[in-house]
Enzyme design. Structure first.
Site, PDB file in Angstrom:
ATOM      1  N   HIS A  43      -0.831  46.324 106.154  1.00  0.00           N
ATOM      2  CA  HIS A  43       0.514  45.950 105.716  1.00  0.00           C
ATOM      3  C   HIS A  43       0.570  44.515 105.204  1.00  0.00           C
ATOM      4  CE1 HIS A  43       2.365  49.396 108.243  1.00  0.00           C
ATOM      5  NE2 HIS A  43       2.081  49.767 107.023  1.00  0.00           N
ATOM      6  N   GLU A 128       1.168  54.140 112.668  1.00  0.00           N
ATOM      7  CA  GLU A 128       0.333  54.305 113.867  1.00  0.00           C
ATOM      8  C   GLU A 128       0.911  55.366 114.806  1.00  0.00           C
ATOM      9  OE1 GLU A 128      -0.584  50.673 116.060  1.00  0.00           O
ATOM     10  OE2 GLU A 128      -0.797  51.856 117.883  1.00  0.00           O
ATOM     11  N   CYS A 191      -3.386  45.947 121.793  1.00  0.00           N
ATOM     12  CA  CYS A 191      -4.750  45.514 121.492  1.00  0.00           C
ATOM     13  C   CYS A 191      -4.919  44.039 121.885  1.00  0.00           C
ATOM     14  CB  CYS A 191      -5.083  45.816 120.046  1.00  0.00           C
ATOM     15  SG  CYS A 191      -5.256  44.420 119.002  1.00  0.00           S
ATOM     16  N   SER A 263      -2.351  41.046 109.720  1.00  0.00           N
ATOM     17  CA  SER A 263      -2.770  41.499 108.389  1.00  0.00           C
ATOM     18  C   SER A 263      -2.520  40.436 107.323  1.00  0.00           C
ATOM     19  CB  SER A 263      -2.043  42.802 108.036  1.00  0.00           C
ATOM     20  OG  SER A 263      -0.672  42.668 108.288  1.00  0.00           O
TER      21      SER A 263
HETATM   22  S1  SF4 Z   1      -7.414  45.010 115.955  1.00  0.00           S
HETATM   23 FE1  SF4 Z   1      -5.786  44.776 114.408  1.00  0.00          FE
HETATM   24  S2  SF4 Z   1      -5.629  46.778 113.405  1.00  0.00           S
HETATM   25 FE2  SF4 Z   1      -6.724  47.059 115.346  1.00  0.00          FE
HETATM   26  S3  SF4 Z   1      -5.147  47.600 116.802  1.00  0.00           S
HETATM   27 FE3  SF4 Z   1      -5.450  45.389 116.943  1.00  0.00          FE
HETATM   28  S4  SF4 Z   1      -3.885  44.552 115.563  1.00  0.00           S
HETATM   29 FE4  SF4 Z   1      -4.107  46.730 115.031  1.00  0.00          FE
END
Ligand code: SF4
Length: 282
Positions: A43, A128, A191, A263
């Site tokens: 994005h 997602e 994450c 991003s």
């Molecule tokens: S590493 Fe980046 S793309 Fe992967 S889950 Fe985490 S924020 Fe999303």
């Protein structure tokens, strides 16, 4: 003006990998075959425009992708049906799904198999979440705490989170769920990169006069950083390009912290710093 740049700026690991895959695919195949992306692979407008210039074509449905071509799947994940339907069309898939996102799919499927209803705290319309629920049968998606009021949840429940979800808000959701379902399993699927950015933005917002969060308006993780920062520091600005800086928003004496979404290219952040220095050192 004192500018503090967050440690976590520029692409996260998953976004960087997806972009590298796209360029690599174009390099290998674009002379012989058409290369498509089904939805924006990450994005960020700048990244997508540059990929388009290199020959990557953006489509919104599989119907637009002719047989014998190449299709790159986005970092946020892709619906199960797309994998199945593309097989019948002889389309070569390049899967740029982030491994962290795949791990959430794996955990959700495992828990569903073990008899849990999957409660997902995330944005219903985000790629997602659309991808994740395409693999599940027994689930609900909630975006806000108040949505839990109308839900009667019983039996085994597992709470999973969108990879870029806010930990603070997720813990509030967990608290509500535990009132009626004390055995609710909490699987923190935020994450590590997103969590680190959230922690850092909270700290920066408390220790600076103003905060600039850099990233696309389409980026869910940038929006969360902005919201978190705004909670602790009302002088938070969400910018996507250096040209959007308004001179009267900042002053020469300001202590400004800058952080970006996952991003956002580092280059965009650097341009913002350069422009701030130019505007406020003159
Ligand atoms: S590493 Fe980046 S793309 Fe992967 S889950 Fe985490 S924020 Fe999303």
């Amino acid at each position: 003006m004192k500018i503090t740049l967050a440690k976590h700026t520029g692409f996260c690991f998953g976004v960087r990998k997806a972009i590298e895959k796209a360029y690599q695919t174009l390099k290998e195949h674009k002379r012989k075959k058409s290369v498509f992306m089904l939805g924006e692979i990450v994005h960020n407008e700048k990244v997508i425009n540059e990929l388009k210039k290199e020959g990557l074509e953006l489509v919104s449905s599989l119907k637009e992708v002719p047989s014998h071509s190449i299709l790159i799947l986005k970092a946020h994940g892709t619906e199960k049906e797309i994998y199945e339907e593309s097989q019948g069309k002889d389309i070569k898939l390049i899967d740029a799904t982030c491994p962290m996102v795949k791990e959430i799919h794996r955990k959700a499927l495992y828990l569903e198999k073990k008899g849990h209803k999957i409660v997902i705290f995330g944005d219903k319309n985000h790629a997602e979440i659309k991808a994740l629920i395409s693999y599940l049968k027994d689930f609900i998606v909630i975006e806000k705490k108040k949505e839990l009021k109308d839900k009667e949840l019983s039996g085994k429940i597992a709470l999973l989170l969108q990879s870029t979800q806010s930990l603070e808000e997720s813990l509030e959701i967990l608290k509500i769920l535990k009132k009626t379902n004390p055995q609710t399993l909490f699987i923190n699927t935020i994450c590590p990169d997103a969590q680190a950015r959230q922690k850092e933005v909270i700290k920066l917002s408390k220790n600076n006069d103003k905060v600039i969060v850099v990233g696309s308006k389409k980026s869910a993780n940038t929006r969360r950083l902005y919201k978190l920062s705004k909670k602790y520091n009302k002088n938070t600005y969400w910018l996507n390009r250096a040209e959007s800086i308004k001179k009267n928003n900042f002053g020469k004496e300001d202590r400004i912290a800058i952080i970006s979404g996952a991003s956002t290219p580092k280059e965009t952040v650097e341009k913002i710093i350069k422009r701030l220095k130019k505007l406020y050192s003159e």
